[in-house]
Design an enzyme around this catalytic site. Structure first.
Site, PDB file in Angstrom:
ATOM      1  N   MET A 181       0.796  -1.214   0.000  1.00 62.25           N
ATOM      2  CA  MET A 181       0.000   0.000   0.000  1.00 62.25           C
ATOM      3  C   MET A 181       0.840   1.281   0.000  1.00 62.25           C
ATOM      4  O   MET A 181       0.557   2.222   0.734  1.00 62.25           O
ATOM      5  CB  MET A 181      -0.968  -0.031   1.198  1.00 62.25           C
ATOM      6  CG  MET A 181      -1.916  -1.217   1.145  1.00 62.25           C
ATOM      7  SD  MET A 181      -2.677  -1.477  -0.486  1.00 62.25           S
ATOM      8  CE  MET A 181      -4.384  -1.253  -0.096  1.00 62.25           C
TER       9      MET A 181
ATOM     10  N   ILE B 259       2.988   4.161  -2.668  1.00 59.32           N
ATOM     11  CA  ILE B 259       3.317   4.596  -4.028  1.00 59.32           C
ATOM     12  C   ILE B 259       4.830   4.482  -4.185  1.00 59.32           C
ATOM     13  O   ILE B 259       5.580   4.863  -3.279  1.00 59.32           O
ATOM     14  CB  ILE B 259       2.838   6.046  -4.233  1.00 59.32           C
ATOM     15  CG1 ILE B 259       1.322   6.104  -4.082  1.00 59.32           C
ATOM     16  CG2 ILE B 259       3.283   6.582  -5.588  1.00 59.32           C
ATOM     17  CD1 ILE B 259       0.771   7.492  -3.907  1.00 59.32           C
TER      18      ILE B 259
ATOM     19  N   ASN C  24       1.397  -5.075 -10.519  1.00 56.62           N
ATOM     20  CA  ASN C  24       0.546  -4.834  -9.355  1.00 56.62           C
ATOM     21  C   ASN C  24      -0.838  -5.422  -9.619  1.00 56.62           C
ATOM     22  O   ASN C  24      -1.265  -5.523 -10.766  1.00 56.62           O
ATOM     23  CB  ASN C  24       0.413  -3.318  -9.148  1.00 56.62           C
ATOM     24  CG  ASN C  24      -0.462  -2.958  -7.952  1.00 56.62           C
ATOM     25  OD1 ASN C  24      -0.344  -3.554  -6.872  1.00 56.62           O
ATOM     26  ND2 ASN C  24      -1.346  -1.981  -8.131  1.00 56.62           N
TER      27      ASN C  24
ATOM     28  N   HIS D 118      -4.842  -4.755  -8.539  1.00 51.14           N
ATOM     29  CA  HIS D 118      -5.726  -3.753  -7.927  1.00 51.14           C
ATOM     30  C   HIS D 118      -7.170  -4.240  -8.019  1.00 51.14           C
ATOM     31  O   HIS D 118      -7.581  -4.725  -9.072  1.00 51.14           O
ATOM     32  CB  HIS D 118      -5.556  -2.396  -8.625  1.00 51.14           C
ATOM     33  CG  HIS D 118      -6.387  -1.325  -7.991  1.00 51.14           C
ATOM     34  ND1 HIS D 118      -6.060  -0.766  -6.771  1.00 51.14           N
ATOM     35  CD2 HIS D 118      -7.546  -0.744  -8.375  1.00 51.14           C
ATOM     36  CE1 HIS D 118      -6.999   0.118  -6.444  1.00 51.14           C
ATOM     37  NE2 HIS D 118      -7.903   0.156  -7.399  1.00 51.14           N
TER      38      HIS D 118
ATOM     39  N   GLN E  33     -10.981 -13.774  -8.086  1.00 48.45           N
ATOM     40  CA  GLN E  33     -10.486 -13.482  -9.442  1.00 48.45           C
ATOM     41  C   GLN E  33      -9.065 -12.907  -9.405  1.00 48.45           C
ATOM     42  O   GLN E  33      -8.263 -13.145 -10.296  1.00 48.45           O
ATOM     43  CB  GLN E  33     -11.430 -12.504 -10.161  1.00 48.45           C
ATOM     44  CG  GLN E  33     -12.821 -13.064 -10.376  1.00 48.45           C
ATOM     45  CD  GLN E  33     -12.804 -14.388 -11.124  1.00 48.45           C
ATOM     46  OE1 GLN E  33     -12.116 -14.526 -12.128  1.00 48.45           O
ATOM     47  NE2 GLN E  33     -13.539 -15.364 -10.628  1.00 48.45           N
ATOM     48  N   GLU E  34      -8.774 -12.130  -8.362  1.00 48.28           N
ATOM     49  CA  GLU E  34      -7.415 -11.579  -8.213  1.00 48.28           C
ATOM     50  C   GLU E  34      -6.402 -12.717  -8.214  1.00 48.28           C
ATOM     51  O   GLU E  34      -5.380 -12.671  -8.903  1.00 48.28           O
ATOM     52  CB  GLU E  34      -7.279 -10.791  -6.893  1.00 48.28           C
ATOM     53  CG  GLU E  34      -8.060  -9.505  -6.843  1.00 48.28           C
ATOM     54  CD  GLU E  34      -7.750  -8.700  -5.582  1.00 48.28           C
ATOM     55  OE1 GLU E  34      -6.601  -8.709  -5.115  1.00 48.28           O
ATOM     56  OE2 GLU E  34      -8.681  -8.057  -5.061  1.00 48.28           O
TER      57      GLU E  34
HETATM   58  C1  GAR Z   1      -6.030  -6.972  -2.567  1.00 51.65           C
HETATM   59  O1  GAR Z   1      -7.425  -6.869  -2.727  1.00 51.65           O
HETATM   60  C2  GAR Z   1      -5.305  -6.107  -3.574  1.00 51.65           C
HETATM   61  O2  GAR Z   1      -5.929  -6.074  -4.828  1.00 51.65           O
HETATM   62  C3  GAR Z   1      -5.374  -4.747  -2.901  1.00 51.65           C
HETATM   63  O3  GAR Z   1      -5.100  -5.032  -1.554  1.00 51.65           O
HETATM   64  C4  GAR Z   1      -5.594  -6.338  -1.248  1.00 51.65           C
HETATM   65  C5  GAR Z   1      -4.472  -7.124  -0.601  1.00 51.65           C
HETATM   66  O4  GAR Z   1      -4.925  -8.384  -0.181  1.00 51.65           O
HETATM   67  N1  GAR Z   1      -4.422  -3.822  -3.475  1.00 51.65           N
HETATM   68  C6  GAR Z   1      -4.666  -2.529  -3.665  1.00 51.65           C
HETATM   69  O5  GAR Z   1      -5.697  -1.978  -3.322  1.00 51.65           O
HETATM   70  C7  GAR Z   1      -3.557  -1.769  -4.372  1.00 51.65           C
HETATM   71  N2  GAR Z   1      -3.960  -0.445  -4.704  1.00 51.65           N
HETATM   72  P1  GAR Z   1      -3.908  -9.545   0.144  1.00 51.65           P
HETATM   73  O6  GAR Z   1      -2.875  -8.949   1.117  1.00 51.65           O
HETATM   74  O7  GAR Z   1      -4.741 -10.602   0.807  1.00 51.65           O
HETATM   75  O8  GAR Z   1      -3.279  -9.999  -1.130  1.00 51.65           O
END
Ligand code: GAR
Length: 204
Positions: free
Chosen positions: A92, A94, A109, A111, A175-176
């Protein structure tokens, strides 16, 4: 073909990291997580790395005079572990020019929105509050701006009438995990070609 060496940067619970670890272990991708770097001491991602026997580091921004110096610290860890592709997985922050220039076109990345809609924090809540009918997630190459950069893959999910942020987030997260792994495999196979803003996926 050699396995692609991944460096994963995370700030939180690390389910995307876990999906990548599992895909690498099962041979679904020709890659291995060489190192995990977290910028939060309590990030669950660290525990996941340790459990998988992957070297992990906590790098504390507060211990450095500038964010650039902090990133030099991260780059030196990634280099030490021979990282070829950097995967931001719920990281999280930049990035500064230090990381971006060192790993030009080698940082990706995930998102939780269909970019360019809803960049930044709480993308799923933003989508729900906006009233869109479809939401989703995006894997993209990282550039200077937040959640911008050429798009590699996207996945779409419906927004249901009675959705909560939690329910929608869970639907997107599934889906991620799928498209992040797929994007890494495409990169490993040399099938991604950046042409301006667009990423061409070469056929096999
Ligand atoms: C995920 O949903 C990812 O897409 C988001 O943070 C979460 C992390 O989950 N990322 C962002 O918002 C980037 N701007 P995780 O730690 O369980 O992978």
């Amino acid at each position: 073909m050699e396995k692609l060496r991944l460096g994963v940067l995370a700030s939180g619970r690390g389910t995307n990291l876990q999906a990548i670890i599992d895909a690498a272990r099962s041979g679904r991708i020709r890659a291995e997580v060489a190192v995990v770097v977290a910028d939060r001491i309590g990030a669950r991602a660290r525990e996941r790395a340790r459990r998988a026997g992957i070297p992990e580091y906590f790098v504390d921004l507060a211990a450095y005079p500038t964010k650039e110096a902090f990133e030099h610290g991260i780059v030196s860890i990634l280099e030490r572990h021979g990282v070829e592709l950097v995967c931001l997985a719920g990281y999280m922050r930049i990035l500064t020019r230090v990381m971006l220039e060192h790993y030009r076109n080698r940082i990706i990345n995930i998102h939780p929105s269909l970019l360019p809609a809803f960049p930044g924090l709480h993308a799923q809540r933003q989508a729900l509050e906006y009233g869109v009918r479809f939401a989703g997630c995006t894997v993209h190459f990282v550039e200077e701006e937040v959640d911008a950069g050429p798009i590699i893959l996207q996945a779409v999910v419906p927004v249901l009438p009675d959705d909560t942020v939690e329910a929608l987030s869970a639907r997107i997260l599934e889906q991620e995990h799928r498209i992040y792994v797929e994007a890494i495999q495409l990169y490993q196979a040399g099938r991604l070609k950046i042409e301006g803003r667009r990423v061409r996926i070469r056929p096999e």
